[in-house]
Motif scaffolding. Structure first.
Motif, PDB file in Angstrom:
ATOM      1  N   ASP A   1      20.299 -38.860 -26.227  1.00 38.70           N
ATOM      2  CA  ASP A   1      19.565 -37.936 -27.845  1.00 38.70           C
ATOM      3  C   ASP A   1      19.868 -38.469 -28.854  1.00 38.70           C
ATOM      4  O   ASP A   1      19.517 -38.837 -29.661  1.00 38.70           O
ATOM      5  CB  ASP A   1      19.692 -37.037 -26.874  1.00 38.70           C
TER       6      ASP A   1
ATOM      7  N   LYS B   1      13.557 -30.789 -13.277  1.00 39.03           N
ATOM      8  CA  LYS B   1      12.479 -30.124 -14.795  1.00 39.03           C
ATOM      9  C   LYS B   1      11.187 -30.102 -13.929  1.00 39.03           C
ATOM     10  O   LYS B   1       9.984 -29.694 -14.636  1.00 39.03           O
ATOM     11  CB  LYS B   1      13.078 -31.432 -15.527  1.00 39.03           C
TER      12      LYS B   1
ATOM     13  N   ARG C   1      13.029 -38.136 -19.994  1.00 37.09           N
ATOM     14  CA  ARG C   1      13.623 -36.752 -20.565  1.00 37.09           C
ATOM     15  C   ARG C   1      12.822 -36.247 -21.283  1.00 37.09           C
ATOM     16  O   ARG C   1      12.951 -35.413 -21.672  1.00 37.09           O
ATOM     17  CB  ARG C   1      14.979 -37.332 -20.959  1.00 37.09           C
ATOM     18  N   GLU C   2      12.415 -36.740 -23.130  1.00 34.06           N
ATOM     19  CA  GLU C   2      12.124 -37.011 -23.560  1.00 34.06           C
ATOM     20  C   GLU C   2      10.814 -36.215 -23.591  1.00 34.06           C
ATOM     21  O   GLU C   2      10.453 -34.890 -23.979  1.00 34.06           O
ATOM     22  CB  GLU C   2      11.954 -37.605 -24.809  1.00 34.06           C
TER      23      GLU C   2
ATOM     24  N   LYS D   1      11.237 -32.472 -21.875  1.00 33.39           N
ATOM     25  CA  LYS D   1      11.428 -31.624 -22.770  1.00 33.39           C
ATOM     26  C   LYS D   1      11.326 -30.823 -23.376  1.00 33.39           C
ATOM     27  O   LYS D   1      10.327 -29.611 -23.631  1.00 33.39           O
ATOM     28  CB  LYS D   1      12.769 -32.320 -23.831  1.00 33.39           C
TER      29      LYS D   1
ATOM     30  N   GLU E   1       8.785 -28.873 -20.875  1.00 36.60           N
ATOM     31  CA  GLU E   1       9.215 -27.314 -20.755  1.00 36.60           C
ATOM     32  C   GLU E   1       9.242 -26.428 -21.976  1.00 36.60           C
ATOM     33  O   GLU E   1       8.804 -25.708 -21.498  1.00 36.60           O
ATOM     34  CB  GLU E   1      10.794 -27.654 -20.335  1.00 36.60           C
ATOM     35  N   ASP E   2       9.717 -27.084 -22.614  1.00 36.79           N
ATOM     36  CA  ASP E   2       9.290 -25.827 -24.264  1.00 36.79           C
ATOM     37  C   ASP E   2       7.564 -25.800 -24.528  1.00 36.79           C
ATOM     38  O   ASP E   2       7.577 -24.942 -25.461  1.00 36.79           O
ATOM     39  CB  ASP E   2       9.931 -26.837 -25.835  1.00 36.79           C
TER      40      ASP E   2
END
Length: 401
Positions: free
Chosen positions: A118, A145, A191-192, A195, A198-199
């Motif tokens: 990251d 996730k 992954r990005e 994320k 999720e946000d």
């Protein structure tokens, strides 16, 4: 370059390659106090490594030196992760508390690797193939996730359907085992993306046909054929619900204006074998705008011909081919041939527009291409089964040629 006098990963290295080596130590002799101390130290060492790496990178002046340092940390952590995963299968590590300790180690190493990917992705070689053990950990992490995202309570109906479809597409991509080279870039992308999902704040409102969720996916170049179809179907449904031709075109141009203001990061992509999402949608808009503009002209011509008692649709009506499939079943086949790129057109709309007017069923002479295309997105199980049986019948005949 790691400091020659200090090996920052020494504690993890010793723990994994010596303490957790089932062939050289009696790991089952660890006491509860030993396990508690190791557990506490794992967290402390993880923080120390992050701080040490940041300080080391900050102290270096040349990019070449930073690149070497970051890659050393990254490759060593992956080596240690592979080692603990391999050791964990040993019988001696199946003791409950030892197994939990191994799981904690795996989780901590995975976190450190993610931290490097990251924060310092610029210095990594992202197109290298991912080691299989590391890939197993990443798949498990991404699957968890996806479960959390799938359970989110999304209020907007449009976003709810989009999230459900996107989760399924990502899940299929993560679980696919098709021999494709899976790289660090591939892992970093997912992954990005997850994320961001999720946000994602679904309370945001927008007057546009493109929701904030669409903006997120387009920005992340989520160029899935299925997702692009979701967007074009949504716009098509709104546009063709209007009767007046000029109003249809005006609404399409409004959508195009909104679309032009959206950003897309062309340096990343969901599927490298497909065009960037902005390019695909740009072509779709060009095709739809041209179609509606030409349709205006055709309507004017039709009015003139009508006054002269000439039917402009006569050539199509005379050349229709009757198909024994229902319009729903035909739609399934046309959609599949577009999405598998057997038929290549500027858009799925063009496939349906070009073919459907020349088809009829035993029960209906004139078919609406919008209706046939729309129904292909909500097929009934009996229609899917019938289409599969029909295709199997065709395969059987081809084999006999």
């Amino acid at each position: 370059m790691m400091n020659n006098n200090v090996y920052p990963l020494e504690w993890f290295d010793s723990l994994i390659l010596q303490t957790f080596d089932p062939l050289s130590t009696n790991i089952d002799s660890l006491t509860d106090n030993d396990i508690a101390a190791i557990t506490e130290n794992i967290s402390k060492e993880s923080i120390k490594i992050q701080v040490h790496l940041k300080n080391e990178v900050f102290s270096l002046k040349k990019k070449r030196h930073i690149r070497v340092t970051v890659r050393q940390y990254h490759s060593t952590l992956i080596f240690l992760l592979d080692s603990i995963i391999e050791n964990r299968t040993a019988k001696v590590l199946q003791y409950e508390k030892i197994r939990q300790l191994a799981d904690l180690l795996i989780s901590s190493l995975d976190y450190l690797i993610s931290f490097i990917e990251d924060r310092f992705s610029y210095y990594l070689s992202l197109d290298e193939r991912v080691p299989i053990t590391y890939l197993m950990v990443c798949r498990k992490e991404l699957a968890l996730k996806l479960q959390r995202i799938n359970k989110r309570n999304i209020s907007a109906e449009t976003d709810k359907l989009t999230i459900k479809r996107v989760v399924k597409l990502v899940q299929n991509s993560i679980e696919a085992d098709n021999g494709k080279k899976l790289t660090y870039r591939w892992i970093l992308y997912f992954r990005e993306l997850l994320k961001l999902l999720e946000d994602y704040n679904d309370d945001l409102e927008t007057p546009s046909i493109f929701t904030p969720l669409d903006e997120l996916l387009i920005d992340h170049n989520f160029n899935s054929v299925q997702y692009i179809s979701i967007l074009t179907e949504r716009m098509t449904e709104q546009i063709y619900s209007i009767e007046k031709q000029s109003a249809k075109l005006n609404l399409l141009l409004l959508y195009y204006k909104d679309f032009k203001q959206l950003h897309s990061n062309v340096k990343i992509t969901f599927d490298a074998s497909h065009q960037n999402i902005k390019d695909v949608l740009e072509n779709w808009f060009a095709s739809e705008i041209s179609f509606l503009q030409n349709r205006d002209e055709m309507e004017e011509l039709g009015n003139v011909l009508y006054k002269r008692n000439i039917n402009p649709l006569q050539p199509i009506l005379e050349n229709k081919i009757q198909c024994t499939l229902s319009s729903d079943q035909m739609g399934l086949i046309l959609r599949a041939t577009d999405e598998t790129r057997i038929l290549k057109a500027k858009s799925m709309s063009q496939v349906f527009k070009t073919i459907v007017p020349y088809l009829s069923t035993p029960f209906k002479r004139n078919l609406s291409y919008q209706s046939v295309r729309s129904k292909s997105y909500n097929p009934e199980e009996k229609d899917k089964e019938f289409v599969i049986k029909t295709l199997e019948k065709i395969i059987k005949h081809i084999k006999e040629y």
